[in-house]
Design a protein around this motif. Structure first.
Motif, PDB file in Angstrom:
ATOM      1  N   GLY A  64       0.792  -1.220   0.000  1.00  0.00           N
ATOM      2  CA  GLY A  64       0.000   0.000   0.000  1.00  0.00           C
ATOM      3  C   GLY A  64       0.825   1.271   0.000  1.00  0.00           C
ATOM      4  O   GLY A  64       0.338   2.339   0.387  1.00  0.00           O
ATOM      5  N   GLU A  65       2.091   1.178  -0.420  1.00  0.00           N
ATOM      6  CA  GLU A  65       2.934   2.368  -0.481  1.00  0.00           C
ATOM      7  C   GLU A  65       2.436   3.306  -1.579  1.00  0.00           C
ATOM      8  O   GLU A  65       2.130   2.867  -2.686  1.00  0.00           O
ATOM      9  CB  GLU A  65       4.385   1.981  -0.762  1.00  0.00           C
ATOM     10  N   VAL A  66       2.375   4.578  -1.272  1.00  0.00           N
ATOM     11  CA  VAL A  66       1.899   5.565  -2.238  1.00  0.00           C
ATOM     12  C   VAL A  66       2.871   6.732  -2.263  1.00  0.00           C
ATOM     13  O   VAL A  66       3.129   7.358  -1.236  1.00  0.00           O
ATOM     14  CB  VAL A  66       0.487   6.077  -1.878  1.00  0.00           C
ATOM     15  N   LEU A  67       3.421   7.024  -3.429  1.00  0.00           N
ATOM     16  CA  LEU A  67       4.301   8.170  -3.581  1.00  0.00           C
ATOM     17  C   LEU A  67       3.482   9.448  -3.696  1.00  0.00           C
ATOM     18  O   LEU A  67       2.376   9.450  -4.235  1.00  0.00           O
ATOM     19  CB  LEU A  67       5.176   8.011  -4.830  1.00  0.00           C
ATOM     20  N   THR A  68       4.030  10.537  -3.201  1.00  0.00           N
ATOM     21  CA  THR A  68       3.374  11.835  -3.363  1.00  0.00           C
ATOM     22  C   THR A  68       3.551  12.299  -4.807  1.00  0.00           C
ATOM     23  O   THR A  68       4.459  11.828  -5.519  1.00  0.00           O
ATOM     24  CB  THR A  68       3.990  12.870  -2.410  1.00  0.00           C
ATOM     25  N   PRO A  69       2.721  13.234  -5.270  1.00  0.00           N
ATOM     26  CA  PRO A  69       2.898  13.750  -6.634  1.00  0.00           C
ATOM     27  C   PRO A  69       4.298  14.303  -6.885  1.00  0.00           C
ATOM     28  O   PRO A  69       4.866  14.117  -7.973  1.00  0.00           O
ATOM     29  CB  PRO A  69       1.833  14.846  -6.730  1.00  0.00           C
ATOM     30  N   ILE A  70       4.866  14.984  -5.882  1.00  0.00           N
ATOM     31  CA  ILE A  70       6.214  15.529  -6.035  1.00  0.00           C
ATOM     32  C   ILE A  70       7.234  14.405  -6.215  1.00  0.00           C
ATOM     33  O   ILE A  70       8.159  14.490  -7.034  1.00  0.00           O
ATOM     34  CB  ILE A  70       6.592  16.387  -4.811  1.00  0.00           C
ATOM     35  N   GLN A  71       7.044  13.310  -5.475  1.00  0.00           N
ATOM     36  CA  GLN A  71       7.970  12.188  -5.603  1.00  0.00           C
ATOM     37  C   GLN A  71       7.796  11.453  -6.921  1.00  0.00           C
ATOM     38  O   GLN A  71       8.762  10.957  -7.499  1.00  0.00           O
ATOM     39  CB  GLN A  71       7.790  11.244  -4.413  1.00  0.00           C
ATOM     40  N   TRP A  72       6.569  11.381  -7.417  1.00  0.00           N
ATOM     41  CA  TRP A  72       6.348  10.823  -8.751  1.00  0.00           C
ATOM     42  C   TRP A  72       7.112  11.636  -9.792  1.00  0.00           C
ATOM     43  O   TRP A  72       7.749  11.075 -10.696  1.00  0.00           O
ATOM     44  CB  TRP A  72       4.859  10.814  -9.100  1.00  0.00           C
ATOM     45  N   LEU A  73       7.037  12.958  -9.661  1.00  0.00           N
ATOM     46  CA  LEU A  73       7.760  13.827 -10.586  1.00  0.00           C
ATOM     47  C   LEU A  73       9.264  13.601 -10.469  1.00  0.00           C
ATOM     48  O   LEU A  73       9.971  13.505 -11.487  1.00  0.00           O
ATOM     49  CB  LEU A  73       7.415  15.296 -10.303  1.00  0.00           C
ATOM     50  N   GLY A  74       9.753  13.517  -9.224  1.00  0.00           N
ATOM     51  CA  GLY A  74      11.181  13.266  -9.024  1.00  0.00           C
ATOM     52  C   GLY A  74      11.614  11.942  -9.612  1.00  0.00           C
ATOM     53  O   GLY A  74      12.660  11.852 -10.269  1.00  0.00           O
ATOM     54  N   GLY A  75      10.811  10.897  -9.399  1.00  0.00           N
ATOM     55  CA  GLY A  75      11.134   9.595  -9.968  1.00  0.00           C
ATOM     56  C   GLY A  75      11.157   9.628 -11.486  1.00  0.00           C
ATOM     57  O   GLY A  75      12.026   9.016 -12.121  1.00  0.00           O
ATOM     58  N   ALA A  76      10.206  10.353 -12.085  1.00  0.00           N
ATOM     59  CA  ALA A  76      10.167  10.474 -13.546  1.00  0.00           C
ATOM     60  C   ALA A  76      11.419  11.178 -14.068  1.00  0.00           C
ATOM     61  O   ALA A  76      11.968  10.804 -15.111  1.00  0.00           O
ATOM     62  CB  ALA A  76       8.915  11.239 -13.970  1.00  0.00           C
ATOM     63  N   LEU A  77      11.891  12.193 -13.329  1.00  0.00           N
ATOM     64  CA  LEU A  77      13.106  12.897 -13.742  1.00  0.00           C
ATOM     65  C   LEU A  77      14.333  11.992 -13.647  1.00  0.00           C
ATOM     66  O   LEU A  77      15.201  12.007 -14.533  1.00  0.00           O
ATOM     67  CB  LEU A  77      13.310  14.147 -12.883  1.00  0.00           C
ATOM     68  N   VAL A  78      14.414  11.193 -12.572  1.00  0.00           N
ATOM     69  CA  VAL A  78      15.541  10.272 -12.433  1.00  0.00           C
ATOM     70  C   VAL A  78      15.555   9.262 -13.576  1.00  0.00           C
ATOM     71  O   VAL A  78      16.592   9.017 -14.204  1.00  0.00           O
ATOM     72  CB  VAL A  78      15.475   9.542 -11.071  1.00  0.00           C
ATOM     73  N   LEU A  79      14.407   8.663 -13.873  1.00  0.00           N
ATOM     74  CA  LEU A  79      14.343   7.672 -14.948  1.00  0.00           C
ATOM     75  C   LEU A  79      14.609   8.316 -16.300  1.00  0.00           C
ATOM     76  O   LEU A  79      15.211   7.699 -17.186  1.00  0.00           O
ATOM     77  CB  LEU A  79      12.983   6.978 -14.935  1.00  0.00           C
ATOM     78  N   SER A  80      14.156   9.559 -16.475  1.00  0.00           N
ATOM     79  CA  SER A  80      14.440  10.273 -17.724  1.00  0.00           C
ATOM     80  C   SER A  80      15.940  10.493 -17.882  1.00  0.00           C
ATOM     81  O   SER A  80      16.488  10.347 -18.983  1.00  0.00           O
ATOM     82  CB  SER A  80      13.708  11.621 -17.740  1.00  0.00           C
ATOM     83  N   ALA A  81      16.608  10.842 -16.777  1.00  0.00           N
ATOM     84  CA  ALA A  81      18.059  11.036 -16.830  1.00  0.00           C
ATOM     85  C   ALA A  81      18.764   9.750 -17.212  1.00  0.00           C
ATOM     86  O   ALA A  81      19.722   9.753 -18.000  1.00  0.00           O
ATOM     87  CB  ALA A  81      18.561  11.543 -15.481  1.00  0.00           C
ATOM     88  N   VAL A  82      18.293   8.624 -16.655  1.00  0.00           N
ATOM     89  CA  VAL A  82      18.896   7.327 -16.992  1.00  0.00           C
ATOM     90  C   VAL A  82      18.694   7.020 -18.470  1.00  0.00           C
ATOM     91  O   VAL A  82      19.607   6.542 -19.157  1.00  0.00           O
ATOM     92  CB  VAL A  82      18.292   6.211 -16.118  1.00  0.00           C
TER      93      VAL A  82
END
Length: 346
Positions: A256-274
């Motif tokens: 039931g872990e849920v990321l915040t919208p800000i963390q979703w954005l951060g994760g998307a940026l990290v994966l985009s960088a990769v």
């Protein structure tokens, strides 16, 4: 089938954090998890490597290097990773750890193994912004600074491990077996020094530890090797970006872990960088095709050097190692296929 193998490998690695959390719920300690995981995985990989002759006629220096990478590098990385997993959410650990491909790129530039470029600078900037957003708060709304630092430490140690591993010239299967065996030796000795490792946890713990060792270590490694042999290291490294996505989704379903919208954005940026780091450029794609064409026309010695280059590319996935950038690998692959290497890591 190659792409499917790579995706299945990424799913196996992505499930590792979930299996680890489930093991903790069954009463397994961090020490017991690390000992059993590397004990089982090392035994299976050694048996496979011996059966396939991967360990035959290995130089003593190569064996010692592989064991040393497990004893010191991978043991430290795994210890930090699973210690972080015991404190913070699996999704958060996965996103923090996955900044390592960009850190490897930055390290290769600092060490003058690779050239800086506008694309790499953009990737580094995106990754730093993304990891800052991910660290803006834990997925459950509470921030555990120690857990976050442990996960970041795992990414940093991983970076050093990969940069060192790039200098070891050994087949990926043999290296995987040696690294896991070396890591097992570290945790066995650590347990003995501390008076023994408690293995008296619930039977369900053995189930999750078995899944961790066999699915998220042995099967994931072998599937990746099989997939890379069919689609090449560049495509394989891009497909592997599914790994943190699997972790985030599985953690949401199971815990039931849920990321915040800000963390979703951060994760998307990290994966985009990769993706920016790993996506092949036009020049690297042409170099890769040229290398393949020459290998097809060349001698058996050239083919052997090309196999060695592919093995070195696979180092970043051995025992859950991954890759540098696809561009970097295409350049390395081409150079090793077309000329005599200046050193074992050329």
């Amino acid at each position: 089938m190659g792409a499917l193998f790579c995706l299945l490998s990424a799913a196996g690695f992505g499930a590792m954090a979930v299996f680890g959390k489930l093991s903790y719920d069954a009463g397994v300690s961090v020490d017991a998890l690390l000992l059993v995981r590397f004990g089982l995985a090392g035994a299976v990989l050694l048996a496979i490597a011996l059966a396939r002759g991967a360990l035959r006629n290995l130089p003593r220096t190569a064996v010692l290097a592989g064991l040393g990478m497990g004893v010191f590098g991978y043991a430290a990385q795994a210890g930090l990773y699973f210690s972080a997993l015991a404190r913070i959410d699996a999704s958060l650990v996965a996103l923090i750890l996955y900044v390592y491909p960009v850190l490897v790129m930055a390290g290769a530039v600092v060490l003058r193994r690779e050239r800086a470029s506008r694309r790499r600078v953009w990737a580094l900037g995106l990754a730093l912004v993304g990891i800052g957003l991910v660290l803006s708060g834990a997925a459950t709304g509470r921030f555990d600074m120690v857990g976050a630092l442990l996960a970041l430490g795992a990414a940093i140690v991983y970076t050093g491990y990969i940069l060192v591993g790039d200098r070891v010239d050994i087949s990926p299967l043999a290296l995987a077996a040696l690294v896991c065996t070396g890591a097992f030796g570290t945790f066995l000795l650590t347990g003995l020094v501390r008076g023994g490792t408690d293995l008296g946890f619930a039977p369900a713990g053995w189930l999750w530890l078995g899944a961790l060792a066999l699915v998220s270590t042995v099967a994931a490694i072998l599937l990746f090797f099989a997939g890379m042999a069919r689609v090449g290291p560049s495509v394989a490294s891009i497909l592997s970006i599914l790994e943190p996505v699997v972790t985030v989704i599985a953690a949401a379903v199971v815990f039931g872990e849920v990321l915040t919208p800000i963390q979703w954005l951060g994760g998307a940026l990290v994966l985009s960088a990769v993706l920016i780091v790993q996506w092949p450029s036009r020049s690297s794609a042409q170099a890769g095709r040229a290398a393949s064409a020459q290998a097809g026309r060349g001698s058996s010695a050239q083919a052997g050097r090309q196999t060695g280059a592919a093995a070195r590319s696979a180092l970043a996935r051995v025992a859950a190692l991954r890759f540098f950038g696809a561009e970097d690998q295409a350049e390395t692959h081409s150079a090793c296929a077309c000329s005599e290497p200046k050193s074992p890591a050329a």
